[in-house]
Motif scaffolding. Structure first.
Motif, mmCIF file in Angstrom:
data_model
loop_
_atom_site.group_PDB
_atom_site.id
_atom_site.type_symbol
_atom_site.label_atom_id
_atom_site.label_comp_id
_atom_site.label_asym_id
_atom_site.label_seq_id
_atom_site.Cartn_x
_atom_site.Cartn_y
_atom_site.Cartn_z
ATOM 1 N N ARG A 1 0.835 -1.203 0.000
ATOM 2 C CA ARG A 1 0.000 0.000 0.000
ATOM 3 C C ARG A 1 0.870 1.254 0.000
ATOM 4 N NH1 ARG A 1 -5.229 -0.914 0.408
ATOM 5 N NH2 ARG A 1 -6.018 -2.829 1.367
ATOM 6 N N VAL A 2 0.362 2.289 -0.670
ATOM 7 C CA VAL A 2 1.014 3.599 -0.654
ATOM 8 C C VAL A 2 0.464 4.350 0.553
ATOM 9 C CG1 VAL A 2 1.509 5.706 -1.948
ATOM 10 C CG2 VAL A 2 1.174 3.537 -3.161
ATOM 11 N N ALA A 3 1.075 4.110 1.699
ATOM 12 C CA ALA A 3 0.588 4.721 2.941
ATOM 13 C C ALA A 3 0.821 6.225 2.936
ATOM 14 C CB ALA A 3 1.257 4.068 4.147
ATOM 15 N N VAL A 4 2.025 6.636 2.503
ATOM 16 C CA VAL A 4 2.383 8.059 2.443
ATOM 17 C C VAL A 4 3.051 8.317 1.097
ATOM 18 C CG1 VAL A 4 3.683 9.940 3.497
ATOM 19 C CG2 VAL A 4 2.730 8.128 4.943
ATOM 20 N N PRO A 5 2.386 9.027 0.178
ATOM 21 C CA PRO A 5 3.036 9.325 -1.105
ATOM 22 C C PRO A 5 4.364 10.038 -0.885
ATOM 23 C CG PRO A 5 0.707 9.865 -1.200
ATOM 24 C CD PRO A 5 1.010 9.549 0.245
ATOM 25 N N GLY A 6 5.365 9.615 -1.657
ATOM 26 C CA GLY A 6 6.695 10.164 -1.493
ATOM 27 C C GLY A 6 7.585 9.292 -0.638
ATOM 28 N N PRO B 1 8.460 4.974 0.497
ATOM 29 C CA PRO B 1 8.309 3.625 -0.059
ATOM 30 C C PRO B 1 6.960 3.019 0.315
ATOM 31 C CG PRO B 1 10.478 3.894 0.926
ATOM 32 C CD PRO B 1 9.688 5.115 1.301
ATOM 33 N N PRO B 2 6.370 2.213 -0.568
ATOM 34 C CA PRO B 2 5.107 1.554 -0.234
ATOM 35 C C PRO B 2 5.305 0.582 0.931
ATOM 36 C CG PRO B 2 6.033 0.611 -2.229
ATOM 37 C CD PRO B 2 6.876 1.795 -1.894
ATOM 38 N N ARG B 3 4.214 0.325 1.641
ATOM 39 C CA ARG B 3 4.283 -0.508 2.846
ATOM 40 C C ARG B 3 3.741 -1.903 2.549
ATOM 41 N NH1 ARG B 3 0.451 -1.281 6.806
ATOM 42 N NH2 ARG B 3 -0.824 0.409 5.941
ATOM 43 N N ARG B 4 4.554 -2.903 2.851
ATOM 44 C CA ARG B 4 4.104 -4.290 2.728
ATOM 45 C C ARG B 4 3.204 -4.610 3.924
ATOM 46 N NH1 ARG B 4 8.127 -9.587 2.669
ATOM 47 N NH2 ARG B 4 6.503 -11.140 3.055
ATOM 48 N N CYS B 5 2.074 -5.263 3.678
ATOM 49 C CA CYS B 5 1.130 -5.517 4.767
ATOM 50 C C CYS B 5 0.303 -6.757 4.465
ATOM 51 C CB CYS B 5 0.202 -4.309 4.963
ATOM 52 S SG CYS B 5 -0.863 -3.961 3.528
ATOM 53 N N ARG B 6 -0.483 -7.161 5.436
ATOM 54 C CA ARG B 6 -1.506 -8.181 5.248
ATOM 55 C C ARG B 6 -2.840 -7.469 5.109
ATOM 56 N NH1 ARG B 6 0.520 -12.676 3.528
ATOM 57 N NH2 ARG B 6 -1.466 -13.653 4.076
ATOM 58 N N ALA B 7 -3.639 -7.887 4.152
ATOM 59 C CA ALA B 7 -4.926 -7.245 3.886
ATOM 60 C C ALA B 7 -5.975 -8.309 3.638
ATOM 61 C CB ALA B 7 -4.817 -6.320 2.671
ATOM 62 N N ASP B 8 -7.233 -7.934 3.822
ATOM 63 C CA ASP B 8 -8.330 -8.848 3.516
ATOM 64 C C ASP B 8 -8.445 -9.037 2.011
ATOM 65 O OD1 ASP B 8 -8.979 -9.046 6.199
ATOM 66 O OD2 ASP B 8 -10.457 -7.417 6.109
ATOM 67 N N VAL B 9 -8.777 -10.238 1.601
ATOM 68 C CA VAL B 9 -9.084 -10.481 0.189
ATOM 69 C C VAL B 9 -10.326 -9.654 -0.159
ATOM 70 C CG1 VAL B 9 -9.794 -12.193 -1.510
ATOM 71 C CG2 VAL B 9 -8.073 -12.774 0.216
ATOM 72 N N PRO B 10 -10.286 -8.854 -1.231
ATOM 73 C CA PRO B 10 -11.432 -7.988 -1.540
ATOM 74 C C PRO B 10 -12.661 -8.778 -1.957
ATOM 75 C CG PRO B 10 -9.837 -7.929 -3.320
ATOM 76 C CD PRO B 10 -9.185 -8.700 -2.204
ATOM 77 N N GLU B 11 -13.816 -8.187 -1.701
ATOM 78 C CA GLU B 11 -15.093 -8.769 -2.124
ATOM 79 C C GLU B 11 -15.518 -8.128 -3.441
ATOM 80 O OE1 GLU B 11 -17.125 -11.081 -0.942
ATOM 81 O OE2 GLU B 11 -15.938 -11.606 0.837
ATOM 82 N N PRO B 12 -15.773 -8.909 -4.482
ATOM 83 C CA PRO B 12 -16.223 -8.307 -5.739
ATOM 84 C C PRO B 12 -17.650 -7.784 -5.619
ATOM 85 C CG PRO B 12 -16.297 -10.693 -5.906
ATOM 86 C CD PRO B 12 -15.669 -10.383 -4.573
ATOM 87 N N ALA B 13 -17.887 -6.593 -6.131
ATOM 88 C CA ALA B 13 -19.235 -6.027 -6.167
ATOM 89 C C ALA B 13 -20.014 -6.653 -7.318
ATOM 90 C CB ALA B 13 -19.146 -4.512 -6.335
ATOM 91 N N PRO B 14 -21.320 -6.471 -7.355
ATOM 92 C CA PRO B 14 -22.081 -6.944 -8.524
ATOM 93 C C PRO B 14 -21.486 -6.377 -9.813
ATOM 94 C CG PRO B 14 -23.576 -6.305 -6.773
ATOM 95 C CD PRO B 14 -22.202 -5.896 -6.320
ATOM 96 N N GLY B 15 -21.329 -7.248 -10.798
ATOM 97 C CA GLY B 15 -20.728 -6.837 -12.065
ATOM 98 C C GLY B 15 -19.214 -6.921 -12.091
ATOM 99 N N GLU B 16 -18.610 -7.356 -10.974
ATOM 100 C CA GLU B 16 -17.152 -7.436 -10.896
ATOM 101 C C GLU B 16 -16.663 -8.876 -10.829
ATOM 102 O OE1 GLU B 16 -15.947 -3.222 -8.709
ATOM 103 O OE2 GLU B 16 -15.746 -5.111 -7.588
ATOM 104 N N LEU B 17 -15.365 -9.035 -11.032
ATOM 105 C CA LEU B 17 -14.683 -10.314 -10.923
ATOM 106 C C LEU B 17 -13.653 -10.220 -9.814
ATOM 107 C CD1 LEU B 17 -13.802 -10.746 -14.725
ATOM 108 C CD2 LEU B 17 -15.900 -11.503 -13.577
ATOM 109 N N LEU B 18 -13.537 -11.267 -9.015
ATOM 110 C CA LEU B 18 -12.403 -11.419 -8.104
ATOM 111 C C LEU B 18 -11.352 -12.230 -8.839
ATOM 112 C CD1 LEU B 18 -11.004 -11.183 -5.324
ATOM 113 C CD2 LEU B 18 -12.160 -13.328 -4.687
ATOM 114 N N VAL B 19 -10.138 -11.687 -8.885
ATOM 115 C CA VAL B 19 -9.068 -12.260 -9.696
ATOM 116 C C VAL B 19 -7.877 -12.598 -8.812
ATOM 117 C CG1 VAL B 19 -7.437 -11.780 -11.568
ATOM 118 C CG2 VAL B 19 -9.817 -10.992 -11.740
#
Length: 326
Positions: free
Chosen positions: A5-10, A12-30
């Motif tokens: 994630r880009v926690a603070v622009p400018g 380095p991005p931060r490596r983290c653990r995140a929830d697998v996203p939920e696809p909305a209607p009309g979307e694909l989880l990839v």
């Protein structure tokens, strides 16, 4: 899942653990198989582009496998591409004219919505790109932005088949656009600062390769500026023949120095920008790539080294395209 994630622009991005996203209607989880590392990702990370989604996961050259489909036409196991253009309104005058890349309500993967620097991502089904099963995901990933944008930029440069094209900067997008130009019978001259990139250009068939601001050996019918360096606009314009066009392919450009009308613009020389692409252009390019196999120079990185890949791209240590492999 693992994500960056880009926690603070400018910073380095931060490596983290995140929830697998939920696809909305009309979307694909990839499930992400590979994700190209684009210079636009650098602009998001470095803060060159305004924040559109705080803490965004970058990445918009995603080759993935559908895990969950909430839209007709796709099923689990299908291979798809998740590109930069994520959605448009479909109703404005630009969309209705077939120029959806100019839609004021357009949204982008890895900028407005989380992208492919993660193990999973989502995409609206209408903007997913069906991909063949054969080629390696690492080879396909750079085609989904670098290839598509390079193709669009080549069209914007309006070089006739058999004409002379100048390419300024020779990274992921440029080395693919140059091959399209060569397949169309154009003579290609490359101007870039990296010695390894000049070697690659000559190996791919460029007629010459010299320093970034050096004059090409002949006048150019058109040119594409891929490097995000505004100081290269004047020498690129000066290298154009009468009636030539310079297309600036980046989403961000440093300040352009003052132009001299007689030297840089007179005799109907043109300066054009390039803004995203349409889905029709994306399909057209992918069809071209299927018929004219392109040599895709890649440097793979495991997903957990995304920060190193960005650092290498920033320092011009990548020849061709960097690609994250999940």
């Amino acid at each position: 899942m693992l994500a960056w994630r880009v926690a603070v622009p400018g910073r380095p991005p931060r490596r983290c653990r995140a929830d697998v996203p939920e696809p909305a209607p009309g979307e694909l989880l990839v499930r992400v198989l590979a994700c190209g590392v684009c210079r636009t990702d650098l602009h998001v990370v470095d803060g060159d582009l305004p924040v559109r989604r705080p803490g965004v996961v970058p990445g918009h050259e995603v080759v993935g496998e559908v895990v969950v489909s909430r839209a007709p036409g796709y099923a689990p196991g299908d291979r798809v591409g998740v590109p930069w253009l994520r959605s448009t309104c479909g109703a404005c005058r630009y969309c209705l004219r077939g120029r959806e890349n100019l839609c004021p309500d357009s949204r982008y993967t890895g900028w407005d919505a989380d992208g492919g620097y993660a193990e999973y991502t989502t995409v609206p089904a209408g903007f997913a790109l069906p991909l063949p099963e054969g080629p390696s995901p690492v080879v396909l990933a750079p085609l989904l932005c670098a290839g598509i944008i390079g193709y669009h930029a080549l069209l914007r440069a309006e070089v006739p088949d058999g004409g002379v094209l100048g390419v300024y900067g020779f990274g992921a997008s440029a080395h693919l656009a140059a091959q399209v130009a060569l397949a169309r019978g154009m003579t290609v001259h490359v101007m870039t600062r990296a010695p390894a990139a000049r070697e690659l250009a000559l190996d791919l068939g460029a007629a010459s390769a010299q320093g970034a601001a050096d004059a090409p050996p002949q006048p150019l019918d058109g040119a594409i500026l891929f490097a995000p360096a505004g100081e290269l606009v004047p020498p690129a314009l000066a290298a154009l023949d009468r009636g030539g066009t310079l297309a600036v392919a980046g989403i961000h450009l440093t300040e352009v120095p003052p132009l001299d009308y007689q030297r840089h613009l007179f005799q109907e020389r043109q300066l054009r920008s390039v803004t995203s692409n349409t889905r029709a252009q994306a399909r057209e390019f992918l069809d071209f790539a299927a018929e004219h196999p392109l040599r895709v120079a890649t440097t793979p990185y495991p997903l957990d080294r995304a920060g190193a890949a960005l650092d290498d791209l920033r320092a011009d240590r990548v020849t061709g395209a960097a690609v994250l492999v999940a």
